[in-house]
Write a protein that holds these residues in place. Structure first.
Motif, PDB file in Angstrom:
ATOM      1  N   ARG A   8     -11.458  22.684  18.917  1.00 55.26           N
ATOM      2  CA  ARG A   8     -10.846  21.409  18.553  1.00 55.26           C
ATOM      3  C   ARG A   8     -11.447  20.298  19.416  1.00 55.26           C
ATOM      4  O   ARG A   8     -11.421  20.377  20.641  1.00 55.26           O
ATOM      5  N   ALA A  10     -11.826  16.510  21.202  1.00 54.12           N
ATOM      6  CA  ALA A  10     -10.893  15.594  21.858  1.00 54.12           C
ATOM      7  C   ALA A  10     -10.405  14.557  20.848  1.00 54.12           C
ATOM      8  O   ALA A  10     -11.066  14.281  19.842  1.00 54.12           O
ATOM      9  N   ALA A  11      -9.257  13.980  21.112  1.00 52.14           N
ATOM     10  CA  ALA A  11      -8.673  12.965  20.216  1.00 52.14           C
ATOM     11  C   ALA A  11      -9.688  11.864  19.920  1.00 52.14           C
ATOM     12  O   ALA A  11     -10.469  11.468  20.788  1.00 52.14           O
ATOM     13  N   GLN A  12      -9.691  11.402  18.681  1.00 45.49           N
ATOM     14  CA  GLN A  12     -10.549  10.316  18.209  1.00 45.49           C
ATOM     15  C   GLN A  12     -12.044  10.648  18.324  1.00 45.49           C
ATOM     16  O   GLN A  12     -12.873   9.743  18.339  1.00 45.49           O
ATOM     17  N   THR A  13     -12.380  11.923  18.370  1.00 41.18           N
ATOM     18  CA  THR A  13     -13.769  12.350  18.507  1.00 41.18           C
ATOM     19  C   THR A  13     -14.207  13.093  17.253  1.00 41.18           C
ATOM     20  O   THR A  13     -13.461  13.888  16.711  1.00 41.18           O
ATOM     21  N   ASP A  33      -3.316  23.514  12.636  1.00 40.84           N
ATOM     22  CA  ASP A  33      -3.432  22.203  13.277  1.00 40.84           C
ATOM     23  C   ASP A  33      -4.331  21.232  12.524  1.00 40.84           C
ATOM     24  O   ASP A  33      -4.456  20.082  12.912  1.00 40.84           O
ATOM     25  N   PHE A  47      -7.777  16.404  12.306  1.00 40.30           N
ATOM     26  CA  PHE A  47      -6.585  16.625  13.110  1.00 40.30           C
ATOM     27  C   PHE A  47      -5.753  15.346  13.179  1.00 40.30           C
ATOM     28  O   PHE A  47      -6.279  14.239  13.021  1.00 40.30           O
ATOM     29  N   ASP A  48      -4.451  15.505  13.427  1.00 31.96           N
ATOM     30  CA  ASP A  48      -3.528  14.364  13.464  1.00 31.96           C
ATOM     31  C   ASP A  48      -3.883  13.318  14.505  1.00 31.96           C
ATOM     32  O   ASP A  48      -3.530  12.150  14.358  1.00 31.96           O
ATOM     33  N   ASP A  49      -4.590  13.703  15.562  1.00 30.36           N
ATOM     34  CA  ASP A  49      -4.917  12.761  16.636  1.00 30.36           C
ATOM     35  C   ASP A  49      -6.218  12.001  16.387  1.00 30.36           C
ATOM     36  O   ASP A  49      -6.744  11.332  17.264  1.00 30.36           O
ATOM     37  N   GLY A  50      -6.758  12.101  15.163  1.00 29.63           N
ATOM     38  CA  GLY A  50      -7.969  11.373  14.806  1.00 29.63           C
ATOM     39  C   GLY A  50      -9.250  12.151  15.063  1.00 29.63           C
ATOM     40  O   GLY A  50     -10.337  11.681  14.739  1.00 29.63           O
ATOM     41  N   ALA A  51      -9.155  13.328  15.628  1.00 24.53           N
ATOM     42  CA  ALA A  51     -10.335  14.162  15.851  1.00 24.53           C
ATOM     43  C   ALA A  51     -10.755  14.809  14.538  1.00 24.53           C
ATOM     44  O   ALA A  51      -9.935  15.026  13.641  1.00 24.53           O
TER      45      ALA A  51
END
Length: 124
Positions: A8, A10-13, A33, A47-51
């Motif tokens: 997975r 990192a967020a926004q990556t 996820d 993913f929900d965090d923009g990744a």
């Protein structure tokens, strides 16, 4: 055959991963996820965090006769079983140029993945 670990990002990556015809993909995150979709020839896990994790040229490399295997929670499953268990049979690689052209005009419908449990595959 090489194992390609899918981790997975990192967020926004945005992370891209290329695979070869004989490779198999090993999940290092819960399949529940991510949301699975197709964008051109890429298979995308969002993913929900923009990744996002993109398997580049997935639909150019694989077809109905050559779908890669996946490893989920330490168990190897066929690509066909993976897409069926994820309730995404329409995202399975298909044969022929028409099938490869289908996703070139933007992303195919994104759908959330569910947590794949090994008993799901064995019951099929």
């Amino acid at each position: 055959m090489a194992d390609i670990t899918l981790s997975r990002p990192a967020a926004q990556t945005r992370q891209t991963v290329a695979g070869g015809a004989d490779d198999r993909f090993v999940f290092d995150f819960s399949t529940g996820d991510a949301t699975l979709s197709r964008d051109g020839d890429n298979l995308v896990f969002a993913f929900d965090d923009g990744a996002s994790l993109e398997l580049t040229d997935f639909y150019g490399t694989y077809d109905k006769e050559n779908i890669p295997d996946f490893v989920v929670d330490g168990a190897e499953i066929s690509g066909t079983d993976f897409f069926m268990a994820m309730n995404a049979p329409d995202l399975m690689p298909a044969a022929g140029p028409a099938a490869q052209q289908a996703g070139l005009h933007g992303p195919l419908e994104a759908r959330p993945l569910r947590q794949l449990e090994i008993r799901d595959i064995r019951a099929a």
